[in-house]
Enzyme design. Structure first.
Site, mmCIF file in Angstrom:
data_model
loop_
_atom_site.group_PDB
_atom_site.id
_atom_site.type_symbol
_atom_site.label_atom_id
_atom_site.label_comp_id
_atom_site.label_asym_id
_atom_site.label_seq_id
_atom_site.Cartn_x
_atom_site.Cartn_y
_atom_site.Cartn_z
ATOM 1 N N HIS A 18 -37.267 37.423 -29.220
ATOM 2 C CA HIS A 18 -36.147 38.367 -29.134
ATOM 3 C C HIS A 18 -36.674 39.801 -29.037
ATOM 4 C CE1 HIS A 18 -33.847 35.279 -31.759
ATOM 5 N NE2 HIS A 18 -33.353 35.186 -30.528
ATOM 6 N N LYS A 42 -20.366 28.626 -38.687
ATOM 7 C CA LYS A 42 -21.805 28.412 -38.715
ATOM 8 C C LYS A 42 -22.398 28.782 -40.080
ATOM 9 C CE LYS A 42 -25.540 29.055 -35.418
ATOM 10 N NZ LYS A 42 -26.059 29.826 -34.315
ATOM 11 N N ARG A 91 -36.380 30.877 -22.157
ATOM 12 C CA ARG A 91 -37.660 30.309 -22.578
ATOM 13 C C ARG A 91 -38.077 29.132 -21.712
ATOM 14 N NH1 ARG A 91 -35.741 29.223 -28.575
ATOM 15 N NH2 ARG A 91 -34.254 28.226 -27.201
ATOM 16 N N SER A 128 -35.392 30.690 -33.227
ATOM 17 C CA SER A 128 -34.961 30.949 -34.608
ATOM 18 C C SER A 128 -34.929 29.658 -35.415
ATOM 19 C CB SER A 128 -33.588 31.628 -34.626
ATOM 20 O OG SER A 128 -33.677 32.920 -34.093
#
Length: 152
Positions: A18, A42, A91, A128
């Site tokens: 990031h 979440k 990615r 993450s």
């Protein structure tokens, strides 16, 4: 007209990947707004305040980076703050397929363009969720995140 990009995500926590995308975005845009999305459904490892602080500390010397929090659609946020671009990092091919669908939808619903940057080869494996897993299991997470991410 000022070129403003929103870099949305949960950043739970911010990773070196990031960090790289934000740094590179600064060279492309007049302002990069790192927008931490809030999703009540979440379960996060880090509080919203911690996530915001990690990013703000990482970019405290970069006036072109601003950190905010938001709920709802990213395109609604972009319209509200006058951003013309959404910045996203890729990615791998799976990221591309997922992000492409969102970008097409966003462009259909608004005039906001999505700009993709490929992550650096040295950080392309970092996510993450990997950082959280390393943390949960007592591993050395510090090689995956900026120095501002410190766990108590």
């Amino acid at each position: 007209m000022e070129k403003i990009a929103v870099f949305p995500g949960s950043f739970d926590p911010i990773t070196l990947g990031h960090h790289d995308i934000i740094k590179r975005g600064v060279s492309l845009f007049d302002k990069v707004i790192v927008a931490i999305g809030v999703n009540a459904e979440k379960k996060y490892m880090f509080s919203l305040e911690e996530r915001k602080r990690f990013i703000e500390e990482s970019f405290k010397d970069e006036p072109k980076v601003e950190v905010i929090t938001y709920e709802g659609l990213t395109i609604d946020l972009c319209r509200k703050i006058g951003a013309q671009f959404i910045l996203r990092g890729l990615r791998n091919p799976a990221d591309f397929e997922f992000e492409k669908a969102i970008a097409h939808t966003n462009r259909q619903l608004s005039k906001i363009e999505t700009v993709f940057l490929l992550t650096a080869a040295s950080t392309s494996y970092i996510s993450s969720s990997i950082v959280r897993d390393v943390l949960r299991n007592g591993g050395d997470y510090t090689i995956l995140v900026p120095p501002s991410v410190r766990v108590k």
